[in-house]
Design a protein around this motif. Structure first.
Motif, PDB file in Angstrom:
ATOM      1  N   UNK A  62     -37.003  60.954  26.610  1.00 57.82           N
ATOM      2  CA  UNK A  62     -36.862  62.015  25.528  1.00 57.82           C
ATOM      3  C   UNK A  62     -37.624  61.346  24.258  1.00 57.82           C
ATOM      4  N   UNK A  63     -38.438  62.108  23.742  1.00 56.94           N
ATOM      5  CA  UNK A  63     -38.851  61.599  22.504  1.00 56.94           C
ATOM      6  C   UNK A  63     -38.550  62.564  21.196  1.00 56.94           C
ATOM      7  N   UNK A  64     -37.732  61.966  20.222  1.00 49.97           N
ATOM      8  CA  UNK A  64     -37.471  62.782  18.927  1.00 49.97           C
ATOM      9  C   UNK A  64     -38.738  62.667  18.039  1.00 49.97           C
ATOM     10  N   UNK A  65     -39.269  64.020  18.076  1.00 50.42           N
ATOM     11  CA  UNK A  65     -40.715  64.008  17.382  1.00 50.42           C
ATOM     12  C   UNK A  65     -40.451  64.888  16.164  1.00 50.42           C
ATOM     13  N   UNK A  66     -39.518  65.627  16.039  1.00 47.30           N
ATOM     14  CA  UNK A  66     -39.164  66.512  14.647  1.00 47.30           C
ATOM     15  C   UNK A  66     -37.632  66.902  14.449  1.00 47.30           C
ATOM     16  N   UNK A  67     -37.066  66.561  13.521  1.00 47.05           N
ATOM     17  CA  UNK A  67     -35.865  66.970  13.349  1.00 47.05           C
ATOM     18  C   UNK A  67     -35.397  68.302  12.653  1.00 47.05           C
ATOM     19  N   UNK A  68     -34.208  68.725  12.814  1.00 46.61           N
ATOM     20  CA  UNK A  68     -33.970  70.008  11.868  1.00 46.61           C
ATOM     21  C   UNK A  68     -34.054  69.489  10.278  1.00 46.61           C
ATOM     22  N   UNK A  69     -33.624  68.599  10.062  1.00 47.18           N
ATOM     23  CA  UNK A  69     -33.916  68.010   8.787  1.00 47.18           C
ATOM     24  C   UNK A  69     -35.247  67.756   8.326  1.00 47.18           C
ATOM     25  N   UNK A  70     -36.183  67.604   9.168  1.00 54.19           N
ATOM     26  CA  UNK A  70     -37.732  67.242   8.936  1.00 54.19           C
ATOM     27  C   UNK A  70     -38.295  68.686   8.179  1.00 54.19           C
ATOM     28  N   UNK A  71     -37.509  69.910   8.614  1.00 56.32           N
ATOM     29  CA  UNK A  71     -38.180  70.982   8.022  1.00 56.32           C
ATOM     30  C   UNK A  71     -38.293  70.837   6.435  1.00 56.32           C
ATOM     31  N   UNK A  72     -37.208  70.074   6.028  1.00 56.52           N
ATOM     32  CA  UNK A  72     -37.182  69.907   4.473  1.00 56.52           C
ATOM     33  C   UNK A  72     -38.284  68.942   3.823  1.00 56.52           C
ATOM     34  N   UNK A  73     -39.326  68.657   4.678  1.00 51.13           N
ATOM     35  CA  UNK A  73     -40.213  67.590   4.148  1.00 51.13           C
ATOM     36  C   UNK A  73     -41.377  68.417   3.253  1.00 51.13           C
ATOM     37  N   UNK A  74     -42.150  67.867   2.592  1.00 54.37           N
ATOM     38  CA  UNK A  74     -43.202  68.611   1.935  1.00 54.37           C
ATOM     39  C   UNK A  74     -43.981  69.635   2.974  1.00 54.37           C
ATOM     40  N   UNK A 141     -34.820  69.599  16.293  1.00 52.03           N
ATOM     41  CA  UNK A 141     -33.740  69.463  16.931  1.00 52.03           C
ATOM     42  C   UNK A 141     -32.594  68.941  15.993  1.00 52.03           C
ATOM     43  N   UNK A 142     -31.617  69.264  16.145  1.00 49.22           N
ATOM     44  CA  UNK A 142     -30.267  68.789  15.375  1.00 49.22           C
ATOM     45  C   UNK A 142     -29.149  68.895  16.303  1.00 49.22           C
ATOM     46  N   UNK A 143     -28.347  67.648  16.206  1.00 49.26           N
ATOM     47  CA  UNK A 143     -27.514  67.531  17.379  1.00 49.26           C
ATOM     48  C   UNK A 143     -26.225  68.256  16.902  1.00 49.26           C
ATOM     49  N   UNK A 193     -36.806  49.814  12.383  1.00 50.41           N
ATOM     50  CA  UNK A 193     -35.427  49.024  11.480  1.00 50.41           C
ATOM     51  C   UNK A 193     -34.310  49.921  11.242  1.00 50.41           C
ATOM     52  N   UNK A 194     -34.430  51.498  11.041  1.00 49.72           N
ATOM     53  CA  UNK A 194     -33.398  51.930  10.591  1.00 49.72           C
ATOM     54  C   UNK A 194     -32.207  51.961  11.686  1.00 49.72           C
ATOM     55  N   UNK A 195     -30.989  51.873  11.222  1.00 44.59           N
ATOM     56  CA  UNK A 195     -29.715  51.820  12.095  1.00 44.59           C
ATOM     57  C   UNK A 195     -28.998  52.999  12.047  1.00 44.59           C
ATOM     58  N   UNK A 196     -29.616  53.996  12.231  1.00 46.90           N
ATOM     59  CA  UNK A 196     -28.933  55.386  12.523  1.00 46.90           C
ATOM     60  C   UNK A 196     -29.415  56.347  13.273  1.00 46.90           C
ATOM     61  N   UNK A 197     -28.497  57.295  13.811  1.00 45.16           N
ATOM     62  CA  UNK A 197     -28.887  58.240  14.829  1.00 45.16           C
ATOM     63  C   UNK A 197     -29.788  59.329  14.295  1.00 45.16           C
ATOM     64  N   UNK A 198     -29.478  59.725  13.151  1.00 46.96           N
ATOM     65  CA  UNK A 198     -30.238  60.739  12.517  1.00 46.96           C
ATOM     66  C   UNK A 198     -30.031  62.258  13.163  1.00 46.96           C
ATOM     67  N   UNK A 199     -28.826  62.513  13.529  1.00 48.97           N
ATOM     68  CA  UNK A 199     -28.648  63.630  14.116  1.00 48.97           C
ATOM     69  C   UNK A 199     -29.112  63.812  15.494  1.00 48.97           C
ATOM     70  N   UNK A 200     -29.236  62.601  16.219  1.00 49.59           N
ATOM     71  CA  UNK A 200     -29.967  62.743  17.427  1.00 49.59           C
ATOM     72  C   UNK A 200     -28.785  62.367  18.673  1.00 49.59           C
ATOM     73  N   UNK A 201     -28.781  63.281  19.547  1.00 44.74           N
ATOM     74  CA  UNK A 201     -28.050  63.248  20.723  1.00 44.74           C
ATOM     75  C   UNK A 201     -26.716  62.691  20.631  1.00 44.74           C
ATOM     76  N   UNK A 202     -25.971  63.135  19.503  1.00 44.31           N
ATOM     77  CA  UNK A 202     -24.665  62.604  19.200  1.00 44.31           C
ATOM     78  C   UNK A 202     -23.613  62.724  20.492  1.00 44.31           C
ATOM     79  N   UNK A 203     -23.467  63.789  21.090  1.00 37.94           N
ATOM     80  CA  UNK A 203     -22.727  63.865  22.193  1.00 37.94           C
ATOM     81  C   UNK A 203     -23.220  62.879  23.324  1.00 37.94           C
ATOM     82  N   UNK A 204     -24.536  63.057  23.634  1.00 37.08           N
ATOM     83  CA  UNK A 204     -25.130  62.437  24.794  1.00 37.08           C
ATOM     84  C   UNK A 204     -24.969  60.993  24.806  1.00 37.08           C
TER      85      UNK A 204
END
Ligand code: IPE
Ligand code: IPE
Ligand code: MG
Length: 255
Positions: A62-74, A141-143, A193-204
């Motif tokens: 599974x590749x996290x390619x674009x998050x739901x939050x990424x819609x708010x980029x320029x 995607x947003x978990x 280096x970021x140490x976070x999930x950024x709303x990715x597969x929280x349940x899984x």
């Protein structure tokens, strides 16, 4: 003469590998280039890693390619990312078919631009008979919304009398997620280096192993992948049990 470094394939590979592909913007910034150049380079990494994972016989990537939050980029960056996704699908379909890779996607796919959505569904359909490997793209995607949506559907079934609250258990809940027929990720790699999930597969990700590398996604390669897989293969996954239980393979007892 150039010396080639050969790295052995680890014995204990994950069944499902998930990657949070991060650091494209920083890769470009370090080279005084526009962010999109980082994304373009990142797309090349995607090809290399998909090929490597296929060769290693890992059945789910599974590749996290674009998050739901990424819609708010320029706007220009979002448009460029959608163009890159379109190009990737157009150019890679033969490669996916040739390597017997099934393409899937998880996320709010209705939000994708129509031409991207059409090509995505077309590619998923064309590759749907492939079983050797599944490449799952997390797009828009947003978990949290995945979980909320599952709860809403289950609530509706209860209101309609098709389910009772006592029937809701972990298995039933998981069957309402996008990943209903996909095993939980065994290993999640995050680049840059970021140490976070950024709303990715929280349940899984409840029992996933994490591997964080400082390497930026455009610089991530087969060698880096094998390093992460070797690290994973040395870990002891205890799932709440003691180390002794794992060593003795005491799987029969719950206590
Ligand atoms: C990851 O790289 C790609 C996407 C999120 C689409 P970034 O664009 O987040 O790169 P950084 O974090 O700004 O370096
Ligand atoms: C996470 O990367 C999403 C993807 C890799 C697609 P971001 O770069 O958007 O994450 P945050 O916002 O910095 O946590
Ligand atoms: Mg980022």
């Amino acid at each position: 003469m150039t010396k080639t470094v050969s790295i052995e394939r680890p014995d204990n590979l994950p069944r499902h590998l998930a990657i949070i592909m991060d650091g494209n913007g920083r890769w470009a910034k370090r080279r005084f280039m526009p962010r999109i150049m980082g994304h373009r380079q990142g797309a090349k990494t995607v090809k290399e890693i998909v090929t490597a994972v296929r060769e290693l016989d890992i059945p789910y990537l599974t590749l996290y390619a674009f998050s739901k939050e990424n819609w708010s980029r320029p706007r220009e960056e979002v448009d460029a990312l959608m163009d890159l996704l379109y190009d990737y699908l157009q150019k890679e379909v033969d490669e996916l078919l040739g390597n017997r890779i099934r393409l899937r996607a998880i996320g709010e796919l209705d939000r994708l631009p129509p031409r991207v959505k059409t090509l995505l569904f077309d590619t998923m359909e064309k590759t749907s008979k492939n079983f050797e490997m599944q490449l799952i793209l997390a797009l828009s995607y947003g978990s949290r919304s995945e979980i909320t949506e599952a709860a809403r559907k289950i609530a509706q079934k209860c209101v309609d009398g098709e389910l009772t609250p006592s029937q809701i258990d972990e298995e039933l809940f998981a069957s309402y997620l996008y990943t209903s027929d996909i095993p939980d990720p065994d290993l999640i790699i995050r680049t840059s280096g970021e140490q976070r999930l950024s709303n990715f597969l929280l349940y899984q990700a409840a029992y996933s192993e994490f591997y964080i590398t400082q390497t930026l996604w455009p610089d991530f390669d087969r060698k880096e992948l094998l390093k992460a897989l070797h690290d994973y293969s040395r870990r002891e996954r205890r799932f709440g049990k003691t180390s002794e239980q794992i060593l003795l393979r005491c799987t029969g007892s719950e206590s």
